[in-house]
Design an enzyme around this catalytic site. Sequence first.
Site, short mmCIF file in Angstrom:
data_model
loop_
_atom_site.label_atom_id
_atom_site.label_comp_id
_atom_site.label_asym_id
_atom_site.label_seq_id
_atom_site.Cartn_x
_atom_site.Cartn_y
_atom_site.Cartn_z
CB CYS A 172 -0.93 0.00 1.21
SG CYS A 172 -1.97 1.46 1.30
CB CYS A 175 -0.46 2.48 4.01
SG CYS A 175 -1.97 1.79 3.35
CG ASP A 176 3.29 1.30 4.48
OD1 ASP A 176 2.95 1.84 5.54
OD2 ASP A 176 3.00 0.13 4.18
#
Length: 361
Positions: A172, A175-176
């Site tokens: 992701c 997300c990261d």
Amino acid sequence: MTDTTTGGAFGGLTIDFGGTAADTEAAPVEAPEAVATGDPVTARIVIVGAGPAGLTSAIYAGRAGLDPIVLGGHEPGGQLMLTSEVENYPGFPEGILGPELMARFRAQAERFGGRMIDEAVDRIDLSTRPFRLWAGGLEYRADAVIVATGASAIWLGLESEERLRGRGVSACATCDGFFFRDRDVAVVGGGDTALEEALYLTRFARNVRMIVRRDAFRGSRILQERALSDPRISVEWEAQVAEVLGETKVEALRLRDSRTAEERTVAVDGVFVAIGHRPNTDVFRGWLDMDEKGYLVPDTTTASRIPGVFIAGDVDDHRYRQAITAAGEGCRAAIDAERWLEEQGVLTADEVAEVASSMPW
Ligand code: NDP
């Protein structure tokens, strides 16, 4: 991700995720007795799935006095359980670890009477009223059902990939990606997801190397053109990841040429696997409408084609796939289910009034 996590996969965090029906007091459902007698467990609403969508549904359904049962599967918590630091969930300006966020969702759902049962649904019958679901050897009967089983990222299946998940291996970018400012990263895959992830990562990373196993992308032309014209993105065509290298964090990839099987090593700080997601819908096949990839297709809003069965979260969303969007859908599904139950007379007018009077507004 790797930078912000210390000691242990999730910073040494210990989370009790093993609660079962028998563990929880204030339980309106007779699950333990049912275990003893083999009788069905009855509930006004059963929520299938314990990720952000399912647990948000449980919070709302619990506050509506519906005493929800959550059948959360053997690994409840959803994809956030595989994430370390979450920085884009509103309300946590310092960030929060994915598993801790889910533990909080769960505690909040339990506070309002949600019963967590960490069993996977292996059979359903949506032709009867109440609906029937089987999980962990027990039968559950529910007047309404919310399906929030999510989708799972498809991984390459390498031991090294699993070992370094959360330490530079991610599925992701939203997300990261932030953790790879001025670093070199790789994106595995050639579909729309991989192209979008690569383009997104150019906001942070110094270089984004796409690893594509064929000599062509699968994704849409417009994204291909965008990626190919971006100076930060390069493509390793006809290459497959043979191993993710690094002891405690990602340091490089060993790539294998798809045609010649020749191997080479490329240095990267992070690798984003973007080879697709698989919705967790096998058990609903034949009952609920699905697209060709198996994602559920709601009828209107969160309603499925079967009155009383509602859908929330990544199980019908291959576009946004965020904890916050899943949680939002979980809220909508619970409100839709509550209204539907009220229309059916399952939630009596007195109960509606009682619940309304307990609200702070
Ligand atoms: P896709 O199935 O479309 O693409 C998967 C990609 O991963 C392909 O390039 C595939 O290669 C590759 N791949 C699969 N398995 C492996 C493996 N084991 N090793 C290496 N590479 C592998 O999945 P997506 O998630 O990209 O897209 C899913 C759906 O969602 C699509 O319909 C897509 O169009 C849609 N989508 C749309 C978006 C948008 O419109 N903005 C954004 C994201 C998704 P190969 O081609 O050789 O099979």
